[in-house]
Design an enzyme around this catalytic site. Structure first.
Site, PDB file in Angstrom:
ATOM      1  N   HIS A 105      -1.668   5.350   6.191  1.00  0.00           N
ATOM      2  CA  HIS A 105      -0.443   5.618   6.018  1.00  0.00           C
ATOM      3  C   HIS A 105       0.584   4.514   6.428  1.00  0.00           C
ATOM      4  CE1 HIS A 105      -1.846  10.115   6.525  1.00  0.00           C
ATOM      5  NE2 HIS A 105      -1.831   9.809   5.354  1.00  0.00           N
ATOM      6  N   CYS A 147      11.780  -3.694   2.452  1.00  0.00           N
ATOM      7  CA  CYS A 147      12.991  -3.396   1.869  1.00  0.00           C
ATOM      8  C   CYS A 147      12.653  -2.445   0.375  1.00  0.00           C
ATOM      9  CB  CYS A 147      13.752  -4.668   1.227  1.00  0.00           C
ATOM     10  SG  CYS A 147      15.053  -4.347   0.066  1.00  0.00           S
ATOM     11  N   GLN A 165      -5.454   7.269   9.788  1.00  0.00           N
ATOM     12  CA  GLN A 165      -4.270   8.054   9.458  1.00  0.00           C
ATOM     13  C   GLN A 165      -3.105   7.854  10.303  1.00  0.00           C
ATOM     14  OE1 GLN A 165      -5.030  12.433   7.987  1.00  0.00           O
ATOM     15  NE2 GLN A 165      -7.018  11.795   9.449  1.00  0.00           N
ATOM     16  N   ASP A 179       0.101   3.549  14.632  1.00  0.00           N
ATOM     17  CA  ASP A 179       0.324   2.853  15.668  1.00  0.00           C
ATOM     18  C   ASP A 179      -0.490   1.567  15.887  1.00  0.00           C
ATOM     19  OD1 ASP A 179      -2.403   3.435  16.346  1.00  0.00           O
ATOM     20  OD2 ASP A 179      -1.493   5.352  17.432  1.00  0.00           O
ATOM     21  N   CYS A 213      13.932  -5.078  -3.061  1.00  0.00           N
ATOM     22  CA  CYS A 213      13.261  -6.351  -3.532  1.00  0.00           C
ATOM     23  C   CYS A 213      12.084  -6.471  -2.963  1.00  0.00           C
ATOM     24  CB  CYS A 213      14.067  -7.732  -2.891  1.00  0.00           C
ATOM     25  SG  CYS A 213      14.039  -7.824  -1.075  1.00  0.00           S
ATOM     26  N   CYS A 217      18.739  -4.804   4.143  1.00  0.00           N
ATOM     27  CA  CYS A 217      18.137  -6.181   3.857  1.00  0.00           C
ATOM     28  C   CYS A 217      18.613  -7.359   4.073  1.00  0.00           C
ATOM     29  CB  CYS A 217      17.029  -6.060   2.520  1.00  0.00           C
ATOM     30  SG  CYS A 217      16.127  -7.375   1.844  1.00  0.00           S
TER      31      CYS A 217
END
Length: 288
Positions: A121, A129, A103, A106, A132, A180
């Site tokens: 996660h 982005c 979960q 890091d 796109c 972006c």
């Protein structure tokens, strides 16, 4: 009083048959300097994580997030795997651990040498982005944000588990967010925010891993949110034994065959020492 050695033997005995699937949470990374949400170093009582709806719908909140995360990312990028991460990698190399679901965002399991980690996660070191779909590295975004904010000199005293830090409004004011580079769309760290749904194929893969496991080993998770707890309840329904190692009670304790309250950095290496044959624990750590 239960002896630590007896607990180690219990956990090792249950894991000895192999086909173990690990489900890890923020408590596994506390010894790397990243606090958890609800354990002994927890920040849930003073920190409200960003929601997807707020991030996408409020430009001011998005600016606050990126200013705070810009500093917090530096802490995450410098964090190194601890003995618990390395022990999981040893157990995987030895064939005891068949799969890892984390979960955490890091990347420390991979940095410790584990392979095929399902990052439920997402990861903070990747950026997507929302327009796109282009993906870039957080390192690239960090450079762009530094160039866009040459005078930003805020300092953070501590980091939150999601890579955020606490800054007041005066420190955030004037921070410039970048978009972006390909389409000008909104950028977001490639992590699942609160209020956002974990991609269905990722969830399905985790359920398959649990179904095929001989043991589900939960490490450092309070199992407060359904995102992780659903795999524990699924294991129990399918008669897959559950072992939980966490500092403090969890919402999955009722499903577990064994609950252990112990520091992971101490218990996991001892379990690995008992289960890894000579030479199988030689894990080369990769850059985090």
């Amino acid at each position: 009083m239960v002896r630590v050695e007896d607990v180690i033997e219990q956990v090792a005995g249950l894991a000895a048959g192999g086909a173990v699937v690990v489900l890890s949470g923020a408590g596994l990374s506390t010894e790397s300097g990243i606090p958890d949400y609800r354990g002994p170093s927890g920040v849930a009582r003073r920190h409200t994580p960003m929601t997807y709806q707020t991030f996408t719908g409020d430009a001011g909140a998005r600016r606050r997030y990126w200013a705070r995360s810009h500093l917090g990312w530096r802490w995450i990028a410098q964090a190194a795997p601890n003995d618990g991460h390395r022990a999981v990698a040893r157990l995987q190399r030895a064939g005891v651990v068949a799969g890892i679901i984390t979960q955490n965002v890091d990347g420390l399991h991979t940095a410790a040498g584990s392979t095929g980690v399902v990052e439920l996660h997402g990861r903070l070191d990747e950026v997507v982005c929302l327009g796109c779909g282009a993906r870039t590295t957080r390192e690239d975004l960090d450079g762009r944000l530094r160039r866009a904010n040459p005078g930003f000199d805020a300092r953070a005293a501590a980091i939150n588990p999601d890579g955020d830090v606490d800054l007041d409004d005066a420190q955030v004011a004037g921070f410039r967010v970048v978009d972006c580079g390909a389409c000008g769309g909104m950028l977001k760290p490639d992590v699942v925010f609160f209020g956002e749904t974990v991609p269905a194929p990722r969830v399905a893969r985790c359920f398959t891993m649990v179904r095929q496991a001989r043991l589900l080993l939960v490490l450092g998770s309070s199992l407060t949110v359904m995102s992780g707890r659903r795999f524990v309840s699924a294991a129990a329904r399918q008669d897959v034994p559950v072992v939980i190692v966490n500092q403090g009670p969890t919402r999955g304790d009722g499903y577990a065959r064994l609950c252990v309250d112990a520091p992971l950095g101490r218990l996991l290496p001892a379990v690995a020492d008992r289960l890894c044959p000579a030479g199988a624990d030689r894990v080369v750590s990769v850059a985090s």
